[in-house]
Design a protein around this motif. Structure first.
Motif, short mmCIF file in Angstrom:
data_model
loop_
_atom_site.label_atom_id
_atom_site.label_comp_id
_atom_site.label_asym_id
_atom_site.label_seq_id
_atom_site.Cartn_x
_atom_site.Cartn_y
_atom_site.Cartn_z
N ASP A 12 0.86 -1.18 0.00
CA ASP A 12 0.00 0.00 0.00
C ASP A 12 0.89 1.23 0.00
O ASP A 12 1.45 1.60 1.04
CB ASP A 12 -0.92 -0.02 1.23
N HIS A 15 0.03 3.98 2.74
CA HIS A 15 0.41 3.60 4.11
C HIS A 15 1.92 3.66 4.26
O HIS A 15 2.45 4.17 5.27
CB HIS A 15 -0.09 2.19 4.41
N ASP A 16 2.64 3.14 3.27
CA ASP A 16 4.09 3.05 3.38
C ASP A 16 4.75 4.42 3.35
O ASP A 16 5.73 4.67 4.06
CB ASP A 16 4.64 2.17 2.26
N LYS A 18 3.29 7.24 4.37
CA LYS A 18 2.98 7.88 5.66
C LYS A 18 3.86 7.32 6.77
O LYS A 18 4.31 8.07 7.65
CB LYS A 18 1.50 7.70 5.99
N ARG A 19 4.12 6.04 6.72
CA ARG A 19 5.03 5.45 7.72
C ARG A 19 6.43 6.02 7.56
O ARG A 19 7.09 6.36 8.55
CB ARG A 19 5.04 3.93 7.60
N TRP A 24 2.12 7.81 9.63
CA TRP A 24 1.48 6.61 9.11
C TRP A 24 0.24 6.18 9.88
O TRP A 24 -0.55 5.37 9.41
CB TRP A 24 2.46 5.46 9.04
N GLU A 25 0.03 6.71 11.07
CA GLU A 25 -1.14 6.32 11.85
C GLU A 25 -2.37 7.18 11.52
O GLU A 25 -3.36 7.16 12.24
CB GLU A 25 -0.84 6.40 13.34
N PRO A 28 -6.20 3.80 7.86
CA PRO A 28 -5.99 2.37 7.61
C PRO A 28 -5.43 2.12 6.22
O PRO A 28 -5.27 3.04 5.41
CB PRO A 28 -7.42 1.82 7.73
N LEU A 29 -5.14 0.87 5.95
CA LEU A 29 -4.74 0.49 4.60
C LEU A 29 -5.86 0.80 3.62
O LEU A 29 -7.04 0.75 3.96
CB LEU A 29 -4.42 -1.00 4.53
N ARG A 30 -5.49 1.06 2.39
CA ARG A 30 -6.49 1.30 1.35
C ARG A 30 -6.83 -0.04 0.70
O ARG A 30 -6.42 -0.35 -0.42
CB ARG A 30 -5.96 2.32 0.35
N ASP A 67 -4.25 -6.79 7.72
CA ASP A 67 -5.46 -5.98 7.59
C ASP A 67 -6.38 -6.43 6.46
O ASP A 67 -7.54 -6.01 6.42
CB ASP A 67 -5.06 -4.52 7.35
N GLU A 237 -3.49 14.89 5.12
CA GLU A 237 -2.85 13.78 5.81
C GLU A 237 -1.39 14.07 6.13
O GLU A 237 -0.82 13.48 7.04
CB GLU A 237 -2.96 12.51 4.95
#
Length: 287
Positions: A12, A15-16, A18-19, A24-25, A28-30, A67, A237
């Motif tokens: 993802d 997510h990656d 943002k991490r 990243w928090e 959730p995953l898309r 997830d 975000e």
């Protein structure tokens, strides 16, 4: 006879990223977008992969199994190989041996439980491993049968590296890398390089890969398959970074997500040999 393997780094992007940036928090995953990309890739393989070779290898991150376990289960159910792309999409060359060993074990367990299938192969996120010492390769050897994280110009070069690392059970399945000309820049067969290069050049690299004793393969990512905005991380975000850094990363994403993806599957279609794709990478390792 020309062969060509197709693999997917199934991660993802949102997510990656943002991490990586420390935010990243924020969501959730898309999962819906991951499902959409899988269905598109699976449909492409069934239409163009060949009558007996419509399977591919999906290097999935552990968080996808955590997830979206039903998605990993479906990948396996349709005959594709579920392989490991680490737990998080972190750069392993920056991590301790203890962290790497723990993440490899957690990722493999999550993927095997979700897919109800053995997980034999591994690819490091961003292909980043510490190649100066054997430590990280030997950690991979503890958990997997093969590794697909390294680029070489020939099978002999790969074999020499494997001996230098002292590997006994881990099989390295290399990806092909070569200079375009004498003392020219190095290019890789797959990923962003495939988006930039012409179809003629990609075809020549496939031929050169086979001549070098390396099974040719190209690799894709989910964000290259669906609408580019599907995996975009918004300014909101990224707000915690400040407006200037947030704007910078929105621009960088536009470069990654918008360039070449719309034409990528058509380009891959033109590279598939008459007999179809070669299938799953674990076929190169055997039982």
């Amino acid at each position: 006879m020309t062969r060509l393997f197709l693999s997917v780094d199934f991660e993802d992007f949102a997510h990656d990223l943002k991490r990586l940036l420390g935010v990243w928090e924020t969501g959730p995953l898309r999962v819906e977008e991951l499902w959409q990309s899988f269905e598109t890739i699976d449909g492409f393989l069934r239409s163009h992969g060949g009558s007996t070779s419509c399977a591919a290898t999906f290097f999935c991150t552990g968080v996808v199994a955590r997830d979206a376990p039903d998605l990993v289960a479906e990948i396996a159910k349709r005959g594709h190989e579920v392989a490991c792309h680490y737990y998080f999409h972190d750069s392993m060359d920056l991590q301790s041996a203890e962290t790497i060993d723990r993440m490899l074990g957690q990722a493999r367990q999550a993927l095997e439980e979700a897919g109800n299938t053995p997980v034999r192969g591994f690819r490091a996120p961003r292909f980043r491993l510490n190649r100066a010492t054997p430590e990280q390769y030997r950690l991979i050897e503890r958990h997997f049968d093969y590794d697909c994280s390294s680029f070489f110009a020939s099978a002999q070069e790969c074999d020499r590296f494997s001996r230098e690392m002292g590997l006994t059970t881990l099989r390295i399945l290399p990806l092909f890398m070569t200079p375009l000309a004498v003392k020219g820049p190095m290019v890789r067969l797959g990923g962003s390089y495939l988006k930039f290069m012409t179809s003629d050049l990609a075809g020549k690299l496939i031929e050169r890969s086979e001549q070098a004793g390396i099974a040719p393969q190209v690799y894709l990512h989910p964000y290259e398959i669906v609408e580019p905005q599907s995996f975009m991380v918004s300014m909101d975000e990224l707000a915690a970074l400040g407006s200037a850094k947030a704007a910078y990363w929105v621009l960088r994403q536009s470069q990654w997500l918008n360039f070449g993806g719309a034409r990528l599957l058509r380009k891959v279609e033109g590279l598939i040999p008459a007999g179809g794709l070669a299938g799953r990478l674990d076929q190169l390792v055997g039982e």
